[in-house]
Design a protein around this motif. Structure first.
Motif, PDB file in Angstrom:
ATOM      1  N   LEU A 228       0.867  -1.175   0.000  1.00  0.00           N
ATOM      2  CA  LEU A 228       0.000   0.000   0.000  1.00  0.00           C
ATOM      3  C   LEU A 228       0.900   1.219   0.000  1.00  0.00           C
ATOM      4  CD1 LEU A 228      -3.150   0.716   2.002  1.00  0.00           C
ATOM      5  CD2 LEU A 228      -1.227   2.256   2.285  1.00  0.00           C
ATOM      6  N   THR A 229       0.687   2.091  -0.983  1.00  0.00           N
ATOM      7  CA  THR A 229       1.523   3.287  -1.033  1.00  0.00           C
ATOM      8  C   THR A 229       0.648   4.525  -1.135  1.00  0.00           C
ATOM      9  OG1 THR A 229       3.338   2.148  -2.084  1.00  0.00           O
ATOM     10  CG2 THR A 229       3.291   4.519  -2.355  1.00  0.00           C
ATOM     11  N   LEU A 230       0.923   5.453  -0.275  1.00  0.00           N
ATOM     12  CA  LEU A 230       0.264   6.748  -0.341  1.00  0.00           C
ATOM     13  C   LEU A 230       1.362   7.769  -0.593  1.00  0.00           C
ATOM     14  CD1 LEU A 230      -2.299   8.459   0.077  1.00  0.00           C
ATOM     15  CD2 LEU A 230      -1.632   8.649   2.481  1.00  0.00           C
ATOM     16  N   SER A 231       1.186   8.560  -1.652  1.00  0.00           N
ATOM     17  CA  SER A 231       2.232   9.540  -1.911  1.00  0.00           C
ATOM     18  C   SER A 231       1.610  10.898  -2.212  1.00  0.00           C
ATOM     19  CB  SER A 231       3.124   9.082  -3.069  1.00  0.00           C
ATOM     20  OG  SER A 231       2.369   8.994  -4.241  1.00  0.00           O
TER      21      SER A 231
ATOM     22  N   PHE B 256       6.254   9.904   0.413  1.00  0.00           N
ATOM     23  CA  PHE B 256       5.414   8.695   0.354  1.00  0.00           C
ATOM     24  C   PHE B 256       5.518   7.907   1.644  1.00  0.00           C
ATOM     25  CE2 PHE B 256       8.646   5.500   0.193  1.00  0.00           C
ATOM     26  CZ  PHE B 256       9.741   6.160  -0.359  1.00  0.00           C
ATOM     27  N   VAL B 257       4.516   7.104   1.832  1.00  0.00           N
ATOM     28  CA  VAL B 257       4.572   6.088   2.873  1.00  0.00           C
ATOM     29  C   VAL B 257       4.049   4.801   2.238  1.00  0.00           C
ATOM     30  CG1 VAL B 257       2.356   6.834   3.831  1.00  0.00           C
ATOM     31  CG2 VAL B 257       3.881   5.423   5.212  1.00  0.00           C
ATOM     32  N   THR B 258       4.797   3.718   2.463  1.00  0.00           N
ATOM     33  CA  THR B 258       4.444   2.436   1.856  1.00  0.00           C
ATOM     34  C   THR B 258       4.406   1.368   2.943  1.00  0.00           C
ATOM     35  OG1 THR B 258       5.453   2.961  -0.267  1.00  0.00           O
ATOM     36  CG2 THR B 258       5.221   0.635   0.248  1.00  0.00           C
ATOM     37  N   GLY B 259       3.355   0.586   2.909  1.00  0.00           N
ATOM     38  CA  GLY B 259       3.263  -0.532   3.852  1.00  0.00           C
ATOM     39  C   GLY B 259       3.399  -1.835   3.091  1.00  0.00           C
ATOM     40  N   ASN B 260       4.129  -2.792   3.659  1.00  0.00           N
ATOM     41  CA  ASN B 260       4.248  -4.114   3.053  1.00  0.00           C
ATOM     42  C   ASN B 260       3.600  -5.139   3.966  1.00  0.00           C
ATOM     43  OD1 ASN B 260       7.534  -3.030   2.472  1.00  0.00           O
ATOM     44  ND2 ASN B 260       6.012  -3.195   0.863  1.00  0.00           N
ATOM     45  N   ASP B 261       2.770  -5.957   3.380  1.00  0.00           N
ATOM     46  CA  ASP B 261       2.142  -7.063   4.114  1.00  0.00           C
ATOM     47  C   ASP B 261       1.506  -6.595   5.419  1.00  0.00           C
ATOM     48  OD1 ASP B 261       3.074  -9.427   2.414  1.00  0.00           O
ATOM     49  OD2 ASP B 261       4.941  -8.362   2.817  1.00  0.00           O
ATOM     50  N   LEU B 262       0.811  -5.483   5.343  1.00  0.00           N
ATOM     51  CA  LEU B 262       0.231  -4.936   6.574  1.00  0.00           C
ATOM     52  C   LEU B 262      -0.864  -5.828   7.125  1.00  0.00           C
ATOM     53  CD1 LEU B 262       0.057  -1.129   5.768  1.00  0.00           C
ATOM     54  CD2 LEU B 262       1.737  -2.362   7.153  1.00  0.00           C
ATOM     55  N   ILE B 263      -1.652  -6.387   6.232  1.00  0.00           N
ATOM     56  CA  ILE B 263      -2.787  -7.196   6.689  1.00  0.00           C
ATOM     57  C   ILE B 263      -2.710  -8.570   6.056  1.00  0.00           C
ATOM     58  CG2 ILE B 263      -5.307  -7.406   6.678  1.00  0.00           C
ATOM     59  CD1 ILE B 263      -5.394  -4.347   6.296  1.00  0.00           C
TER      60      ILE B 263
ATOM     61  N   LEU C 111      11.195  10.096   0.536  1.00  0.00           N
ATOM     62  CA  LEU C 111      10.896  11.158  -0.422  1.00  0.00           C
ATOM     63  C   LEU C 111      11.509  10.817  -1.763  1.00  0.00           C
ATOM     64  CD1 LEU C 111      13.656  13.001  -0.993  1.00  0.00           C
ATOM     65  CD2 LEU C 111      13.187  13.751   1.327  1.00  0.00           C
ATOM     66  N   ARG C 112      10.928  11.453  -2.785  1.00  0.00           N
ATOM     67  CA  ARG C 112      11.468  11.338  -4.131  1.00  0.00           C
ATOM     68  C   ARG C 112      11.653  12.745  -4.661  1.00  0.00           C
ATOM     69  NH1 ARG C 112       7.835   6.887  -4.681  1.00  0.00           N
ATOM     70  NH2 ARG C 112       6.151   8.313  -5.172  1.00  0.00           N
ATOM     71  N   ALA C 113      12.825  13.016  -5.139  1.00  0.00           N
ATOM     72  CA  ALA C 113      13.071  14.369  -5.621  1.00  0.00           C
ATOM     73  C   ALA C 113      13.769  14.327  -6.962  1.00  0.00           C
ATOM     74  CB  ALA C 113      13.928  15.131  -4.616  1.00  0.00           C
ATOM     75  N   ASN C 114      13.384  15.265  -7.819  1.00  0.00           N
ATOM     76  CA  ASN C 114      14.073  15.438  -9.095  1.00  0.00           C
ATOM     77  C   ASN C 114      14.659  16.825  -9.117  1.00  0.00           C
ATOM     78  OD1 ASN C 114      13.719  13.148 -10.996  1.00  0.00           O
ATOM     79  ND2 ASN C 114      11.587  13.446 -10.343  1.00  0.00           N
ATOM     80  N   PHE C 115      15.886  16.889  -9.548  1.00  0.00           N
ATOM     81  CA  PHE C 115      16.561  18.193  -9.578  1.00  0.00           C
ATOM     82  C   PHE C 115      16.778  18.597 -11.024  1.00  0.00           C
ATOM     83  CE2 PHE C 115      17.807  15.696  -5.929  1.00  0.00           C
ATOM     84  CZ  PHE C 115      17.487  16.538  -4.882  1.00  0.00           C
TER      85      PHE C 115
END
Lengths: 1083, 578
Positions: free
Chosen positions: A1006-1009, A1029-1036, A1078-1082
């Motif tokens: 699950l990813t929320l960004s 972003f926040v990502t959960g793996n195998d949360l449930i 975080l993800r950043a592009n410069f």
């Protein structure tokens, strides 16, 4: 670690102080988008300024407005319509979009790095975007594919960091060989080996300790790849797609395209991007509850010995007020991981470079489990002339893995049965000696799991380099020639150290006084593919002819040594129990290195206990070398872009076969027709947008392991006057082995409805494998040997896959896509070697007691065979009249089938303004799991099953009194109280521990960004984009499974055949994890 | 110009493809580099010799005749159980002529020796020997093939002959013993042909080195060994109309005639088990004093040699007894009764029970103290074997003495009593001489044999009739002297002999059992444990369990060896039938 961080920070600083690019003069452009067919306004059309992050959508009236600079280009895209672009001249623009089936521009990378339009394909090829994979934050990208591709089964060995993952496409076609697909990256073949510990008595390339792939794990090598480097993955599931790759791809192929720098006028001159992720991992909440109410003893009588052989916790209840410890939580730790990806694109007119680096570091949930990986990759694309371009690349990967022992004797089972009135944290004395529960003899009790993970250590180090080169030559408009050259090499070394005081090295097991196994493994793989393709159009017909050659040479060299007796002796008198002696000195943890030596040095074992691989004795490595040459061709004809036909043929010559059987060839063919274009009437009423029918049929071959056709001599110890003498080993390595034959056909259809808002891709496949090479089966000694390898079995595999895409909402600020990946497969073992009266099994899977991965004629390949209850002709359990307990039938018969009824992955992608939410539900329905962990715990009195042991009960069944098979059997009425009769539990057969129809619904990722609006970043000119972003793996995980995790695997991916999938024995459950970054592009 | 460059590159790539000498490179990668797929036959051949008695290799050991002989020796009452175990496949079980039951590889050692231990190793010696024209190796290998095939068929009856050694089959059909006998004879003649060849790639020194622990490179002895197998094959069909005494005599005359001709397996005895005699102390197969498999000499052999047998050689103490057998507390030679009912075989009192073949006293406690007082009793406690029960002792596979007895039997059957007497005396004398020269180890003081002792024995009219007639030059004498001369090493062939006489067939000359004094079990003594004899005597053993009973069941079913429990081991073999 810290250095890396510092470096990253420094780099970031440099980027920060770079002068911001000059802002050009922007103006607002407005416009309207309508449908070309009926000129109605189109809402929700995405409008983007090419090469920028400026983006907007049309409103309900088809209007939009956007900031543009002079000379920029606008791009319009909308579901169900062909994309269009327009120059951003003037202040207004009117666009009309043409409805399309969305297939014209779809390009699929197929075998041989050939790009094809998906319309043409006569087989299924499913794609997954690299972004989607990277977003899961899973360091082994394979683990992100489960649920995202219909028909793929990924089974990780355990929840440990650096664990291997078994990957299988469309079921198991080989019963005793490998079933893993081929991995192709940018047209070259990469190695995905998981070390197979079995060395067949030193003749193979396993470990000198010759182990069955259960207690230790080694990363599968494709996990070395940096997920952030992946542009797309195309999964070619059937051999139809891979007829051109030939035998290595008989289990399908996973074709990966990596990110490359863009060139040309629109290319960014220089661009830097950085992303990171910090992960917290927890597993202790996932551990299935135990029964901790009863103390050590048997049949209700307490004892003070903790041998952990069968029947430990059958003593009296712990008295009220007994001090308890939360050992589970005291054992596990919160795992932590971090990832940093930094990449730089440099693009000019004809030359582009991309440099990417990655650092990953995880300290797992199990103490002592650490996995670290560095990746560096440089690629270049250079257009030398109009007709010649090259794309060389280099990749370096360095990984290390510290891993505790698993399965039997591993920490997990030890933890489960550790008496919870004893504090697990008290496991060593000041000298590092083992502290046991009752006994002062270190070998009489199993190891405290903390002692186990800290003192029995295993370590791998791997350095890998991948060089690849691509060349494309287009001398004429009708001819293109391309070459792909790859060299993949790695050196791995590692060791497994057993403490001299560990129960696992006691005199009775595994040799005495400690054990050290070392290995060193070198892999060099070269392959190239050269193809020439000619195209010609005549009227409405288009023709394509491709010929090519492929050369492969893979060589693995291994040194391995194992030895015992790290110390000379261990004190036996009560006064010096546990004390280790070496050269007359007492060995402690503190002086181990001085008195004994480094734990990694094989010299610390006693010389006469050392065992080496066969050639290692002469200072040479054991070698596995496979070479293959192939010529292939393809003829394709299409009519008016409506109907497509192609025929392929491949000729192979492989070194694993003797000369007379070395050359073989096989055909493949496929067809595709676009019904919706042939009969345009179908599209009327705007229901059907696109309808394609496809079919393909192909043959391929499979190889045995190398050298399986040459029986070898082993030492003979008879009296000799001529020095060393020899006689044959057990194996009939049959000189007449032929390639296995595999025939597959697939039919499918693709249907898109309502402007592609709803689309289906349905496939049915049928694979028949004959002449299967069965390794090491027993037969009459009349073959002249004991174990035989022959072409002697056949199997059939079928399945249905359905991929459904739904676009429920598609608006300017709100979009929602759903994909369903459904798969259902079934198999049938048709024949086994005649010598096998009933069941053939893979020795590695005989994990514990009396169940194993056994195959039986007429049954699926995935069955489990084991001991079961004796039943009468009516199926009632037969009870012993003397004990009141069931009687076991001790023969291996089918007691379960691991194949699920179906799997369904549901992938949701929801975008709302700058928010993006994606999540993947993975549903598995049916399929049995052998919960050997529960069997172990039940036999030990620790399973929840044993909680009500004081309750008297009568087991339903009939008495074994001679009438059990008559019309009137005697019903059992004997009351048993398991508390006093522990055989109630310890006599339960394996059948009892097969959990049938295990379902699960798992929230895989699950990813929320959140992407910051360009406006808010405009003050920071150097920052092009920023997302959090926040990502959960195998949360449930919702499951009807009694144990901890229904996706267990009892073996590593190095095992053959079906392997240990669906066998849960001391496997660490998949932990849950939360990542943020975080993800950043410069600029 | 540019176009030319294009062509150049295109041509270059085509060139790479075309000039890749792929096939050669592929061939280079074919061979297994990790272990040898070919070894010099000189270094394979010794392993075949090892498999005569009990092999020892990194992939399986103890294939050969000795393992099975330990059990078959109970059928012929050469030895019996020390412990009357009540468990299947142990001790007293075989004393009662039971067949192997359950998941046991007992009686499977010869099977494994023929098909696996020698098996393909022997095939390669022949194949590569033919290629290199090493006729000595080829001939010797064929002789060994004939030997295992013959010994196996006598033990197992029907066997896999025509389909054997086919590495592509998964099921193997059995062939009749008649065909196997024919094959054995063909192979023997083939062996002799190769052994008679000269030239080619033969190097006598090399063959002698490889053959050091058997015939020491003597092709003449190999030929005589092959003729000896032929002699056995003609002798064993003595109940058939087609029996020809002349054929037996013919091949006996071509076979071993002096003790120097004896075909004996020899041992380097370096201290490791593989180089030691299977019955020696290092391998520990007969010195286990208490387990169910431990053996002691039986009353039958003890009585026969001590003069206690009232029907054969009564009152004659055989000087060889102290070479072959073991004493007891009182310095006498007595034998265990098989583990039968005590009503038929009253047990010896403990002090009369013999020590083991390697000198383990019957009961340690109280024995040594008393024993030392008794002259002639060894108190070596399991370390001093004599005869063939020593690590370095030569183990006879075929002796000149045996051949002489085969001839003697044939001549008796033919009615040539004078000729029979000559052969008979020769057989006994050769055996005395062999013991005297090869086995004069650990013999109690005063018990050693010399020529005078031998001659005295041979001049005893109870043993050797002065004037041979049909009445005194009997099959009984020949077969019992043969039994003694082949004691402990010739178990397989002695069993074949006894089966020819159906254990209790009468001697036409005396109307008494040929094997006089041999108690044939019956009733509860005929395997009371599982009752799988169904009242019948044992006539063969079942094939090896882990080869046939798990993986070749359809073929077993066809020959009646499956399902188990159908007394297959009591089915008489073709060779002993009329």
């Amino acid at each position: 670690m810290r250095k890396i961080l510092r470096l990253l920070v420094a780099l970031s600083m440099i980027i920060l102080v770079l002068p911001p690019a000059l802002q050009a003069q922007q103006r607002t452009l407005t416009g309207t988008v309508v449908s070309e067919d009926d000129k109605t306004p189109l809402a929700g059309v995405t409008v983007r300024v090419k090469g920028t992050r400026r983006i907007t959508q049309t409103d309900a009236n088809g209007h939009f407005s956007i900031q543009v600079n002079a000379g920029e280009t606008l791009e319009f895209s909308h579901v169900g319509y062909a994309p269009q672009s327009a120059k951003a001249d003037g202040n207004t623009v009117g666009i009309s979009l043409k409805a399309s089936d969305n297939t014209m521009g779809e390009v699929v990378v197929t075998a041989m790095d050939i790009k094809r339009n998906s319309r043409e394909l006569g087989y299924s090829a499913q794609r997954v975007g690299g972004k989607e994979i990277a977003e899961t934050q899973r360091e082994n990208f394979l683990n992100s594919l489960q649920g995202r591709v219909a028909g793929i089964t990924i089974t990780p060995t355990s929840g440990q960091a650096g664990a291997s993952s078994q990957v299988v496409l469309r079921g198991f076609n080989s019963m005793t060989g490998g079933n893993q697909p081929l991995f192709v990256i940018d047209g070259i073949i990469l190695d995905n080996t998981t070390i197979n510990e079995t060395s067949n008595g030193g003749s193979g390339i396993g470990l000198a300790s010759d182990l069955p792939n259960r207690n230790n794990d080694y990363t599968n090598r494709i996990g070395d790849l940096n997920p952030a480097d992946i542009e797309t993955i195309t999964v070619l599931k059937g051999p139809e797609a891979t007829a051109l790759y030939g035998s290595q791809a008989s289990a399908g192929a996973i074709v990966i395209t990596t990110k490359k720098a863009a060139t040309g006028p629109g290319a960014v001159k220089i661009g830097v991007s950085y992303d990171n992720s910090f992960r917290l991992i927890d597993v202790s909440s996932r551990i299935a509850p135990l029964n901790n109410e009863f103390g050590i003893g048997s049949n209700g009588v307490g004892t003070s010995s903790f041998s952990a052989t069968s029947g430990t916790f059958f003593g009296p209840r712990y008295p009220a007020g007994t001090k308890r410890f939360d050992n589970i939580h005291n054992f596990f730790q919160t795992g932590k991981a971090q990832t940093h990806n930094l990449s730089m694109d440099i693009g000019f007119k004809n030359v582009g470079f991309k440099v990417s680096g990655s650092f990953f570091d995880e300290a797992g949930v199990v103490p002592g489990n650490n996995y670290t990986k560095y990746n560096l990759r440089i690629t270049n694309t250079t257009k030398i002339t109009k007709w010649l371009d090259i794309s060389p690349s280099f990749q370096y990967i360095n990984s290390t893995n510290d891993k505790p022992l698993r399965s039997a004797g591993g920490y997990l089972l030890g933890l489960y049965i550790w008496p919870n009135n004893v504090d697990i944290r008290n496991y060593t004395d000041a000298d590092g000696n083992k502290v046991s529960v009752f006994s002062s003899d270190p070998y009489s009790e199993i190891d405290n799991p903390l002692y186990n993970v800290h003192q029995n250590v295993s370590h791998d180090k791997n350095k890998r380099m991948i060089f690849s080169g691509g060349i494309n030559i287009n001398p004429f408009s009708w001819l293109s020639i391309s070459g792909r050259f790859g060299y993949d090499t790695y050196s791995a070394d590692g060791y497994t150290f057993y403490s001299p005081l560990s129960y696992l090295t006691s005199r009775a097991q595994n040799g005495g006084f400690g054990r050290l196994t070392n290995y060193w493994r070198d892999y060099k793989g070269y392959n190239h593919t050269i193809t020439a393709t000619a195209k010609k159009d005549i009227g409405k017909f288009s023709g394509r002819l491709m010929v090519g050659q492929m050369w492969q040479d893979y060589r693995t060299e291994v040194f391995s040594i194992t030895g015992t007796n790290l110390v000379d002796s261990i004190g036996t008198l009560p006064s010096n129990f546990n004390k280790l002696y070496k050269n007359g000195q007492i060995v402690t943890d503190a002086n181990f290195e001085q008195t004994v030596g480094a734990k990694t040095d094989s010299n610390i074992t006693r010389p006469n206990t050392r065992v080496r691989l066969a050639r290692n004795k002469f200072g040479l490595p054991n070698v596995l070398n496979i070479r293959q040459n192939a010529y292939f061709g393809e003829v394709g004809i299409s009519y008016n872009n409506l109907a497509f036909l192609s025929y392929t043929h491949r000729f192979e010559e492989a070194s694993v076969f003797p000369k007379q059987n070395r050359k073989f060839d096989y055909p493949g063919m496929s067809a595709s027709v676009i019904l919706s274009d042939i009969f345009p009437a179908l599209k009327k009423g705007n229901v059907i947008s696109y309808w394609k029918l496809r079919g393909s049929r192909a043959e391929t071959a499979r190889y045995p392991d190398a050298y399986k056709n040459q029986s070898v001599f082993v030492d003979n110890f008879t009296s000799s006057a001529v020095g060393s003498i020899y006689s044959y080993g057990f194996d009939n390595n049959n000189p007449d082995l032929r390639p296995e034959r595999q025939k597959t056909y697939e039919i499918g259809t693709e249907l898109r409805l309502f402007n592609s808002r709803l689309s289906f891709d349905l496939a049915y496949y049928n694979t028949l494998c004959t002449d299967q090479i069965v390794n090491q089966f027993r037969a009459s000694y009349a073959t002249g040997y004991v174990l035989n390898t022959q072409n002697a079995a056949s199997i059939k595999n079928q399945g249905v896959e359905l991929v459904t895409d739904v676009v429920p909402v598609q608006r300017a600020n709100f979009a929602w896509n759903i994909r369903f990946n459904f798969a259902h497969m079934w198999s049938k073992v048709l024949t086994l070697p005649d010598a096998i009266a009933y069941e053939m099994y893979i020795a590695d899977t005989w994990l514990y007691q009396n169940a194993r991965g056994g195959m039986v004629r007429g049954m699926p390949a995935t069955t489990i065979t084991g001991f079961h209850y004796l039943r009468n002709t009516r199926g009632q359990i037969i009870i012993s009249p003397t004990t009141g307990l069931p009687i076991q039938e001790q023969t291996f018969t089918v007691i379960g089938d691991r194949m699920p009824d179906f799997t369904l992955g549901t992938l949701n992608n929801i975008r709302y303004k700058n928010w993006n939410l994606s999540f993947l539900w993975d549903l598995k329905v049916g399929g049995d799991v052998w919960d050997a962990t529960d069997q172990y715990l039940t036999w030990q009195g620790k399973s929840q099953r044993t909680a009500d042991r004081e309750k008297p009960r009568v087991i339903q069944g009939v008495l074994q009194d001679g009438k059990e098979n008559t019309a009137t059997p005697t019903a059992n009425t004997i009351v048993v109280v398991p508390y006093y009769q522990q055989a109630y539990y310890t006599g339960m057969p394996e059948e009892e521990f097969i959990e049938h129809n295990v379902n699960y619904l798992r929230l895989r990722d699950l990813t929320l960004s959140y992407t910051f609006p360009a406006r808010s970043l405009s003050r920071l000119g150097w920052l092009k984009s920023l997302a959090l972003f926040v990502t959960g793996n195998d949360l449930i995980v919702w499951s009807n499974y009694r144990g901890a995790d229904p996706t267990a695997n009892g073996n590593t991916a190095g095992s053959n055949g079906v392997g240990g999938m669906g066998m849960d024995y001391g496997s660490l459950p998949t932990p849950r994890a939360v990542n943020f970054g975080l993800r950043a592009n410069f600029r | 110009m540019k176009l030319n460059f294009k062509y150049l590159i295109a041509a270059g790539i085509v060139g790479i493809v075309a000039f890749n000498s792929c096939s050669k490179k592929i061939d280079e990668a074919y061979s297994n580099p990790n272990a040898a797929i070919e070894q010099p036959i000189e270094q394979i051949f010794p392993s075949l010799i090892g498999s005569l008695t009990g092999s020892s290799s990194a992939a399986g050991s103890a294939y050969g005749q000795c393992g099975d002989a330990l059990l078959i020796g109970r059928y012929i009452q050469s030895w019996g159980s020390y412990v009357a175990s009540s468990t299947d496949n142990f001790g007293g079980f075989y004393d009662k002529m039971a067949g192997v039951v359950g998941a046991s590889d007992n009686m499977g050692s010869m099977w494994a020796a023929h098909y696996y231990g020698m098996g393909q190793n022997l095939n390669r010696v022949i194949e590569w020997g033919m290629r290199d024209q090493k006729w000595d190796f080829v001939g010797a290998a064929w002789a060994l093939r004939a030997w295992t095939l013959f010994e196996c068929t006598n033990q197992y009856g029907e066997m896999i002959l025509k389909e054997a050694f086919n590495t592509n089959l998964q099921q193997f059909h059995y062939d009749s013993q008649e065909e196997i006998y024919d094959s054995v004879r063909i192979i023997c003649r083939r062996a002799v042909n190769f052994l008679s060849m000269t030239g080619g790639g033969m190097d006598p020194t090399k063959f002698a080195a490889s053959d050091f622990y058997f015939n020491k490179g003597s092709l003449d002895r190999w030929k005589k060994f092959a003729y000896g197998i032929l002699a056995r094959s003609y002798a064993y069909i003595s109940n058939k109309a087609s029996y020809s005494a002349d054929s037996v005599v013919k091949y006996c005359n071509l076979s071993l005639s002096t003790n120097d001709d004896n075909a004996t397996a020899k041992f380097q005895s370096t201290g490791i088990t593989g180089t030691s005699n299977y019955y020696g102390t290092a391998r520990g197969n007969v010195n286990n004093s208490t387990s169910g498999t431990a053996i002691r000499q039986t009353a039958f052999i003890a009585d026969l040699m001590s003069g206690a047998n009232t029907l054969a050689f009564p009152g004659v103490g055989d000087p060889r007894a102290w070479y072959l057998l073991r004493g007891n507390l009182y310095g006498t030679i007595r034998g265990f009764s098989p583990s039968w009912s005590t009503a038929i075989n009253p047990p010896l009192i403990d002090s009369l029970k013999p020590e083991s073949f390697v000198g383990t006293p019957y009961a340690t406690v109280g024995y040594t103290g008393v024993g030392v007082l008794v002259p002639g009793v060894l108190t070596t406690n399991g370390t001093a074997g004599k005869y063939i029960f020593r690590d370095e002792a030569e183990f006879p596979i075929m002796t000149a003495s045996e051949i002489a007895f085969l001839k003697a039997e044939a001549l008796v059957r033919k009615g040539d009593y004078a000729g029979a007497k000559t052969a008979y005396v020769n057989g006994i004398g050769l055996n005395f001489d062999m013991l005297k020269t090869k086995y004069n180890v650990n013999i109690p003081a005063g018990k050693a044999i010399d020529d005078a002792v031998r001659d005295a024995y041979l001049s005893n009219p109870v043993v050797v009739p002065v004037t041979p007639t049909a009445a005194n030059m009997t099959l009984t004498k020949v077969m019992l002297q043969k039994y003694i001369a082949m004691y402990a090493w010739g178990v397989h062939d002695t069993w074949a002999d006894m089966r020819r006489y159906h254990y209790s067939d009468p001697d036409p000359a005396t109307s008494q059992q040929v094997y006089a004094g041999f108690k044939v079990p019956s009733g509860v003594d005929l395997n009371s444990l599982t009752g799988n004899n169904n009242g019948k005597l044992v006539y063969r053993t079942r094939p090896r369990y882990n080869s046939e009973y798990l993986y070749n069941i359809p073929a077993l079913t066809l020959i009646g060896a499956y399902p188990v429990g159908n007394d297959y081991h009591t089915k008489e073999c073709w060779f002993s039938k009329p």
